[in-house]
Motif scaffolding. Structure first.
Motif, mmCIF file in Angstrom:
data_model
loop_
_atom_site.group_PDB
_atom_site.id
_atom_site.type_symbol
_atom_site.label_atom_id
_atom_site.label_comp_id
_atom_site.label_asym_id
_atom_site.label_seq_id
_atom_site.Cartn_x
_atom_site.Cartn_y
_atom_site.Cartn_z
ATOM 1 N N ALA A 37 -26.328 34.722 14.214
ATOM 2 C CA ALA A 37 -26.474 36.332 14.006
ATOM 3 C C ALA A 37 -26.150 37.113 15.344
ATOM 4 N N ALA A 38 -26.673 36.619 16.283
ATOM 5 C CA ALA A 38 -26.781 37.142 17.752
ATOM 6 C C ALA A 38 -25.399 37.058 18.327
ATOM 7 N N ALA A 40 -22.412 37.343 16.479
ATOM 8 C CA ALA A 40 -21.876 38.120 15.610
ATOM 9 C C ALA A 40 -21.973 39.727 16.152
ATOM 10 N N ARG A 41 -23.238 39.807 16.332
ATOM 11 C CA ARG A 41 -23.654 41.076 16.795
ATOM 12 C C ARG A 41 -23.063 41.561 18.133
ATOM 13 N N GLU A 44 -19.541 42.345 18.000
ATOM 14 C CA GLU A 44 -19.211 43.662 17.500
ATOM 15 C C GLU A 44 -19.439 44.730 18.421
ATOM 16 N N VAL A 45 -20.530 44.515 19.228
ATOM 17 C CA VAL A 45 -20.907 45.558 20.200
ATOM 18 C C VAL A 45 -19.820 45.487 21.290
#
Length: 86
Positions: A37-38, A40-41, A44-45
């Protein structure tokens, strides 16, 4: 995945319970859930804050490539322009 680094952080108890429940529901370890999850985020950022896209070199190569006109391209080039150039 080969791990070579370690991160350590504190979370509120309700967040820990929610993360553990999500990991159990997906059949993942808590570590794998949080890392995926981290990561993937983070992607994105970084993608939204990167001025040059990852495939920029491919774009430049395509723009620099010699184009051989085919019949369809010639037909489009012969069409009258809809917008007048100044």
């Amino acid at each position: 995945m080969t791990t070579t680094s370690r991160l350590s952080f504190r979370v509120p108890p309700d967040t820990e319970h929610r993360l553990r429940a999500a990991a159990a529901a997906t059949g993942q370890s808590l570590t794998n859930l949080v890392i995926s999850a981290a990561d993937a985020r983070a992607k994105e950022v970084l993608a939204s804050h990167t001025l040059v896209p990852a495939d920029f070199d491919q774009l430049i190569a395509a723009l620099d490539a010699t184009v051989t006109p085919n019949d369809a391209l010639r037909a489009v080039a012969r069409r009258p322009r809809r917008v007048k150039q100044a």
